[in-house]
Structures are given as structure tokens and as C-alpha cells.
Write an enzyme that holds these catalytic residues in place. Structure first.
Site, PDB file in Angstrom:
ATOM      1  CG  ASP A 140      -2.116   0.952   0.979  1.00 39.02           C
ATOM      2  OD1 ASP A 140      -2.402   1.296  -0.184  1.00 39.02           O
ATOM      3  OD2 ASP A 140      -2.733   1.356   1.979  1.00 39.02           O
ATOM      4  CG  HIS A 147      -4.245  10.875   2.520  1.00 39.92           C
ATOM      5  ND1 HIS A 147      -5.325  10.790   3.368  1.00 39.92           N
ATOM      6  CD2 HIS A 147      -3.375   9.913   2.920  1.00 39.92           C
ATOM      7  CE1 HIS A 147      -5.125   9.803   4.239  1.00 39.92           C
ATOM      8  NE2 HIS A 147      -3.953   9.262   3.989  1.00 39.92           N
ATOM      9  CD  GLU A 212      -6.143   5.066   4.543  1.00 34.54           C
ATOM     10  OE1 GLU A 212      -5.499   4.239   3.853  1.00 34.54           O
ATOM     11  OE2 GLU A 212      -5.611   5.778   5.421  1.00 34.54           O
ATOM     12  CD  GLU A 214      -5.317   3.085  -0.277  1.00 36.27           C
ATOM     13  OE1 GLU A 214      -4.526   2.449  -1.012  1.00 36.27           O
ATOM     14  OE2 GLU A 214      -5.179   3.182   0.957  1.00 36.27           O
ATOM     15  CG  ASP A 246      -5.723   0.709   3.707  1.00 37.09           C
ATOM     16  OD1 ASP A 246      -5.832  -0.344   4.365  1.00 37.09           O
ATOM     17  OD2 ASP A 246      -4.806   1.535   3.891  1.00 37.09           O
ATOM     18  NE  ARG A 250      -7.687   6.873   9.456  1.00 45.06           N
ATOM     19  CZ  ARG A 250      -7.031   6.645   8.319  1.00 45.06           C
ATOM     20  NH1 ARG A 250      -5.818   6.117   8.355  1.00 45.06           N
ATOM     21  NH2 ARG A 250      -7.571   6.933   7.167  1.00 45.06           N
ATOM     22  CD  GLN A 253      -3.034   4.400  10.448  1.00 40.30           C
ATOM     23  OE1 GLN A 253      -4.252   4.432  10.328  1.00 40.30           O
ATOM     24  NE2 GLN A 253      -2.224   5.038   9.634  1.00 40.30           N
ATOM     25  CE  LYS A 266      -3.534   2.325   7.219  1.00 46.75           C
ATOM     26  NZ  LYS A 266      -4.393   3.191   6.403  1.00 46.75           N
ATOM     27  CB  THR A 270      -7.818  -4.586   2.211  1.00 50.08           C
ATOM     28  OG1 THR A 270      -6.887  -4.342   3.274  1.00 50.08           O
ATOM     29  CG2 THR A 270      -7.574  -3.581   1.087  1.00 50.08           C
ATOM     30  CD  GLU A 386      -7.497  13.067   4.012  1.00 48.96           C
ATOM     31  OE1 GLU A 386      -7.174  13.960   3.214  1.00 48.96           O
ATOM     32  OE2 GLU A 386      -7.612  11.879   3.691  1.00 48.96           O
TER      33      GLU A 386
HETATM   34 CA    CA Z   1      -3.888   3.272   2.715  1.00 52.02          CA
END
Ligand code: CA
Length: 440
Positions: A140, A147, A212, A214, A246, A250, A253, A266, A270, A386
Site C-alpha cells: 500500500d 492526503h 480510505e 484508493e 483500505d 486510526r 494505527q 490496517k 481491505t 480528514e
Molecule cells: Ca492506505
């Protein structure tokens, strides 16, 4: 890079009416590849190609006698239960099969041919998917400067970008076993988190669960260990692209990732979309890859005229959310974000080359995650952390619900497509996943 050819002609039509529906993701100019079987059956999974609201069963097409030579070989390989061997055949085989399918599905195909191919169609509403490839490795990346800046500001307000970000496409090695295809449901993960100012961490269910936005970049042909892929050659090793979510815990993480990078934050899930849109189908949507003049320019090995000319891709992307309350109200999903992949700081070719320059061997079917895709404005952010400023400003949905992070029962839906005047719309379908309660 694939050149524009007759398969990109926006005026081309398919004899299947649903392929011409306005807003259809799968017109004759797209022809994305996936792996499927009849839903709820014990059939063997096999390759398929989406057209309109149907899928061309590649195993049935092999048996139909409508293909010959390399196209027949490619079709036979594509009919396997994963696309790895087909993708390993390389760009000439991919193109030959695409062009043969285009001819079979085109309005100009004769009635006998149409009849034979019609017999190979199965409605998409009647199928289930599995992952399109046996993914050997998943890496990844972290390649959106917007971002990286948005998230960096939450951690280091004065110095949001790490020193390496503008010099190389950075990445971590992810986990393959928990990658699932669209429709994936997963338990809210358990793990350690450290509250601000606390003296010791606590163990518990993730309180800051995020998504996320992606893309998944699928490696077609691999490279031998110790033999790097140059930037000029990089796209010859890329088969195509799907959507990727993904999922990210948080709180877990940010406590665990120093100094070795994401781990449990993570690795619990996925999700990828089922259809891989080929680079050839995306050819009309290439854009020059630029680097602002006042930014560091790439080192020579990450620089190439072709990459400058057409290294970027204008893929429109959206994130939608559905909740239990919205479903009870029949409100439909709420849109959270709309952005484009064209803003990404590093190109897909630069990601692939960077992966190999140390000698690492990529294998057919490997997945490179693009990293979260956020655009330059606050509304274009590709993750909840975000949009909510680290959870401090919860999102208010139009039915009155608020979310700082994901709640149990929430579904996140990614959508993607390419569209512009003078070219056919090419869509990715959707990538959907749902959060289930933790098992404490
Ligand atoms: Ca990611």
C-alpha cells in the site's frame, strides 16, 4: 502505453441494448475482467468480462468456437478460477482478447456470432464474485500529497509532510489474507490504543474506524528478482485497475505505527471491487504527469518522457455511506466525497518502478494500493479522518445523523468512472463493505 484505437471509438455500439444505457459502467469500450459464478451455486469460479448488465462467461466462450489462435489461448487462460495466468501472458495477449471480444460484441457482428455469444451471457444480478487474482503480495502506497498533508497536519501541524514524501513513492507491505471482494463484511477490530496524555494504553474495540478511498493496481507480468523495471517499461507490467478500500483503525494505527509502520491498524480488512478495468480501456483518460516547478523534481530513475506526457489518469471517484437508519428511512446512501485520481503526486508507473529498483520481484496478480486519494479541496478528502478534522468536526448527513468515525452497521461504497467529451464513459462498478460489531 496503449494507443487509442477502434475499441475506444465512442460511437461504437454493442448488440446488447443494456450496454448502451446512459451512465452504464460497462459499455463495449470498457470490457473489464473479473472472476465469478452463479450466486449460491457450487459451480467452479471462472473468468468473465462485464458488458452492459451481463457477464461474458469466458469458459462458455472458449467452448463456443468463436475465437482462434492467440485470442482462443488467452480466453482459455482467462477462463481459469483466477486471472493470474492470463495476466502473466502480457500486453499482446490482453489486447488480442479485448479486440476479439469487441468484434464479437459489436453491432456489426453477424447473427450467427451474436447467437453464439448471447448463449455465453449471464446476468450480473445472478452472479457472485471472488477476488480476481490469487494475490501473492499487497503493497500500500501513500502518494497523495493532499492526503499526506491533511493527515500530517493532525500529527505535526508545523511540518506535515515527511522528508521523503516528495522524493519517492513511499509504501508499506500490507496483508493479503484479509483482502475481500466487494460485499465484504468484517468485525470492528480489537487492539491497543493510547489516549492523548494517558500513561498506559488500553485494549478494546476500535473507536476511530475509518475508510480510505484508493485504487488497486494489478501487476500483469512480473519481473525477475534483481532485475528492476525501468520507468519507461513500468506500464507494460500493469494489467489494470480496480477500486480499493483500505479500512483503517486510526486509534490502533497511530499508537502502533512508530517506528515500523501500520500493523493491526490496517490488517483486519481491505476491500476491492470485482472488475479490473484494463489500462487499454483507460487510454482515453491519460493526462500529463506534472510536478510543480517549486517542488523537488524526481531523481533520474523516476523520470521519463512518457510519464511526463501521459503518466496521470483522470479517474472520477466518489465515496458514499449507507447506515441502518438511512436504510430504515429508504433514504439511500449519502455522498461524502468526489475527487479525481489526476491529483496524485506520484504516477502508477513510478509506484511500480520504485517497488522494483531494489531488486524486489513483483508477481502476476500482485496488488499495489495507490494510497488514499484526496484532492486539493477539503471536500475532496478520501478518508473520514480528514473530512472530520481528526473526529473533531463530525459529518452531518442529510437525514440528521452525525459521524465522527464509522459506526457498526455502516456501509461504505466507493464508485469510480472516467468520462469526458469525445470518449465513451468507462466505469469501475462499486466497492462495498460493511462494519459489523466487534467480538470482544
Ligand atoms: Ca492506505
Amino acid at each position: 502505453m496503449f494507443k487509442l484505437n477502434h475499441t475506444h471509438d465512442p460511437a461504437a455500439t454493442c448488440w446488447l441494448a443494456s450496454a448502451q444505457t446512459a451512465g452504464c459502467d460497462f459499455p463495449i469500450q470498457n470490457l473489464p475482467f473479473g472472476v465469478f459464478r452463479l450466486r449460491g451455486s457450487n459451480q467452479a469460479f471462472r473468468g468473465g468480462v462485464a458488458i452492459g448488465d451481463q457477464v461474458v462467461d469466458m469458459a462458455a466462450l472458449c467452448a463456443s468456437g468463436t475465437l482462434s489462435s492467440l485470442a482462443a489461448l488467452a480466453c482459455e487462460t482467462c477462463a481459469q478460477s483466477s486471472l493470474n495466468d492470463f495476466m502473466a501472458l502480457g500486453p499482446q495477449a490482453w489486447q488480442t482478447l479485448r479486440h476479439a471480444l469487441f468484434a464479437l460484441l459489436h453491432t456489426s457482428a453477424d447473427a450467427v456470432t451474436q447467437g453464439k455469444v448471447q448463449a455465453c451471457l449471464i446476468p450480473q444480478c445472478a452472479i457472485e464474485h471472488k477476488l480476481p487474482t490469487r494475490i501473492g503480495d499487497y503493497t500500500d502506497f501513500y502518494t497523495s500529497i493532499d492526503h499526506a498533508t491533511n493527515v500530517g497536519k493532525l500529527i505535526r501541524p508545523d511540518d506535515p509532510l515527511s522528508a521523503n514524501f516528495q522524493w519517492l513513492p513511499i509504501a508499506y507491505h500490507g496483508r493479503v489474507s484479509s483482502i475481500g471482494v466487494s460485499g465484504q463484511q468484517f468485525r470492528r477490530p480489537m487492539g491497543q490504543s493510547m489516549a492523548p496524555g494517558a500513561k498506559a494504553p488500553v485494549y478494546g474495540a476500535c473507536a476511530r474506524l475509518d475508510y480510505e478511498l484508493e485504487l488497486a493496481i494489478y501487476v500483469g507480468q512480473g519481473n525477475r528478482q534483481g532485475e528492476p523495471v525501468s520507468l519507461a517499461q513500468a506500464e507494460n507490467h500493469i494489467f489494470g485497475i480496480s477500486l480499493l478500500n483500505d479500512w483503517s483503525a486510526r486509534d490502533h494505527q497511530f499508537w502502533e505505527m512508530t517506528p515500523l509502520g501500520p500493523f493491526l491498524g490496517k490488517n483486519f480488512a481491505t476491500t476491492v471491487s470485482p472488475w479490473i478495468v484494463t489500462l487499454e480501456a483507460l487510454a482515453p483518460y491519460r493526462l500529463p504527469w506534472n510536478r510543480p516547478a517549486d517542488h523537488p523534481q524526481p531523481l533520474a530513475y523516476l523520470e521519463d518522457a512518457g510519464n511526463r506526457d501521459h503518466g496521470a489518469l483522470d479517474i472520477q471517484l466518489e465515496v458514499w455511506m449507507d447506515t441502518a437508519q438511512r436504510q430504515a428511512q429508504q433514504a439511500g446512501p449519502a455522498k461524502l466525497t468526489h475527487t479525481s485520481f489526476k491529483h496524485q503526486y506520484w504516477s502508477i508507473a513510478q509506484m511500480l518502478t520504485q517497488h522494483t529498483v531494489g531488486g524486489c520481484n513483483l508477481q502476476s496478480g500482485d496488488v499495489l494500493g495507490s494510497g488514499t486519494i484526496s484532492g486539493p479541496t477539503a471536500q475532496e478528502a478520501g478518508a473520514m479522518i480528514e473530512l472530520t478534522q481528526g473526529g473533531r468536526q463530525p459529518l452531518r448527513l442529510d437525514n440528521g445523523e452525525e459521524r465522527a468515525f464509522l459506526q457498526d452497521g455502516d456501509s461504505v461504497i466507493l464508485r469510480g468512472w472516467c468520462e469526458k467529451p469525445g470518449a465513451a464513459r468507462v466505469g469501475f462498478g462499486e466497492c462495498r463493505g460493511q462494519v459489523l460489531p466487534a467480538i470482544a
